[in-house]
Design an enzyme around this catalytic site. Sequence first.
Site, PDB file in Angstrom:
ATOM      1  N   PRO A 134       0.772  -1.243   0.000  1.00  0.00           N
ATOM      2  CG  PRO A 134       0.002  -0.952   2.180  1.00  0.00           C
ATOM      3  CD  PRO A 134       0.717  -1.925   1.293  1.00  0.00           C
ATOM      4  CB  CYS A 135       3.080   2.821  -2.476  1.00  0.00           C
ATOM      5  SG  CYS A 135       2.210   2.513  -4.007  1.00  0.00           S
ATOM      6  CG  HIS A 136      -2.965   3.469  -1.282  1.00  0.00           C
ATOM      7  ND1 HIS A 136      -2.618   2.151  -1.492  1.00  0.00           N
ATOM      8  CD2 HIS A 136      -3.960   3.475  -0.350  1.00  0.00           C
ATOM      9  CE1 HIS A 136      -3.378   1.385  -0.717  1.00  0.00           C
ATOM     10  NE2 HIS A 136      -4.191   2.159  -0.026  1.00  0.00           N
TER      11      HIS A 136
END
Length: 157
Positions: free
Chosen positions: A127-129
Amino acid sequence: MHYSTTYTSPLGEMLIVSDGEYVCGVWFYGQKHFPSFDNLIQDDDLAIFKKVKIWFDDYFNGKNPKIDFKLKPEGTHFRLKVWKILSEIPYGETLTYGEIARKISNEMSAQAVGGAVGHNPIAILIPCHRVLGSNGKLTGYAAGIDKKIELLKIEKI
């Protein structure tokens, strides 16, 4: 050998790639750092793809599904370390680039972390968001800041 399938998300078409056992990549079509592949074999019926699509269905419907399949991102030792930290950010929570840098080393720069985050090969599942700039500011996302905003809204962030 790598296999591929396409997933139609509410935010756009996504390419999912697997070696048959692990998820090796997930990208939005048209995003930055979209890879080029030789010899991808399309196989919409691969068992792992069925699991990933169910996971995405649940995720985009506002649920917090558990990942019950294996991920295998490929990258440098440093990038793998950053992506591992990303994988540990809980659903509905965020970290800043600086916080991730400090988890690695007191001398690590937030910009170096940003480069690794931007090259994350497995969107959403890693989850780089959930990574924000200093003071919680929204910063870049390889698939576009508009998609990052929508993903954070799904998680009620």
